[in-house]
Design a protein around this motif. Sequence first.
Motif, PDB file in Angstrom:
ATOM      1  N   GLY A 220      28.787  12.660  15.445  1.00 12.00           N
ATOM      2  CA  GLY A 220      27.952  11.614  16.044  1.00 12.00           C
ATOM      3  C   GLY A 220      27.865  10.368  15.179  1.00 12.00           C
ATOM      4  N   HIS A 221      28.101   9.218  15.794  1.00 15.33           N
ATOM      5  CA  HIS A 221      28.033   7.943  15.065  1.00 15.33           C
ATOM      6  C   HIS A 221      26.617   7.723  14.530  1.00 15.33           C
ATOM      7  N   HIS A 222      25.660   7.810  15.426  1.00 13.81           N
ATOM      8  CA  HIS A 222      24.273   7.593  15.022  1.00 13.81           C
ATOM      9  C   HIS A 222      23.820   8.642  14.017  1.00 13.81           C
ATOM     10  N   ALA A 223      24.136   9.898  14.301  1.00 16.78           N
ATOM     11  CA  ALA A 223      23.656  10.989  13.455  1.00 16.78           C
ATOM     12  C   ALA A 223      24.181  10.888  12.030  1.00 16.78           C
ATOM     13  N   THR A 224      25.442  10.489  11.864  1.00 17.31           N
ATOM     14  CA  THR A 224      26.012  10.412  10.516  1.00 17.31           C
ATOM     15  C   THR A 224      25.598   9.151   9.772  1.00 17.31           C
ATOM     16  N   GLU A 225      24.964   8.191  10.478  1.00 16.06           N
ATOM     17  CA  GLU A 225      24.581   6.949   9.817  1.00 16.06           C
ATOM     18  C   GLU A 225      23.073   6.730   9.777  1.00 16.06           C
ATOM     19  N   ARG A 226      22.313   7.800   9.931  1.00 18.01           N
ATOM     20  CA  ARG A 226      20.854   7.709   9.774  1.00 18.01           C
ATOM     21  C   ARG A 226      20.439   7.617   8.314  1.00 18.01           C
ATOM     22  N   TYR A 227      21.232   8.200   7.441  1.00 21.30           N
ATOM     23  CA  TYR A 227      20.709   8.539   6.119  1.00 21.30           C
ATOM     24  C   TYR A 227      20.850   7.434   5.081  1.00 21.30           C
ATOM     25  N   GLY A 228      21.825   6.555   5.253  1.00 18.46           N
ATOM     26  CA  GLY A 228      21.957   5.448   4.309  1.00 18.46           C
ATOM     27  C   GLY A 228      20.785   4.494   4.397  1.00 18.46           C
TER      28      GLY A 228
END
Length: 253
Positions: A220-228
Amino acid sequence: MSVTSEELKNYLDGLLRVTEISDYCPNGLQVEGRRDINKIVTGVTASQALIDAAIASNADAILVHHGYFWKGENQVITGMKKRRLQALLTRDINLFAYHLPLDVHPEYGNNRQIAELLSIENVAAYSAVKPVGVLMHGNLAEPASADDFKAIMEKVFSRRVLSEGPTHRDIKTVAWCTGGGQGFIEQAVELGVDAFITGEVSEQTVHTAREMGITFFAAGHHATERYGIKSLGEHLTSQFDVTVEFIDIANPA
């Protein structure tokens, strides 16, 4: 005390090395609001839903990974773009956005955070892909079967993960690029890793995984880029006397 929008811009621009990284959008302060900032809302994308949530939270600034003014987009201020900008300008809210500079940051970046979440060790950047840090590789602290590693990711990212390619061997080495990084699968093959992790999948990605013998995961695009962006916001509370709230606007993509 508060931080000024100029102070925050200068700090973030320096921390994320904005002038050194070529991107598809402007990084930094995209929409100017009030001078003094006491409350910052962080999120993945500057959608209307995030803006509305920030307004409800009495935020002075919004800090995101996906902002506005992308290369090639229509330049006129109408419709959705007009409503978003109007909401920010009417409430005098600052919008800060950092795209590739946040992806590649060695401590707070999206790729670095994935390594922490998935217990990846000996992390290194693949220097042939620019900017350096977009494609990373390393080894799992504990090798796992493809099915077990998929289950781990589904727990970490709280969503279903698509997988394709070999399942008969344990996964020991991985490469990854958060978001829409499926185009780097052939570079991952060149690295000789067992698996490649990214956010999205394209039709041709499946064939590449099957034919080149690499296990592919799309989490998931959104899921993998929540954390930064979440990590960056948390860092700001140690540098400035501000309140930071991460607001996750759900997105299945």
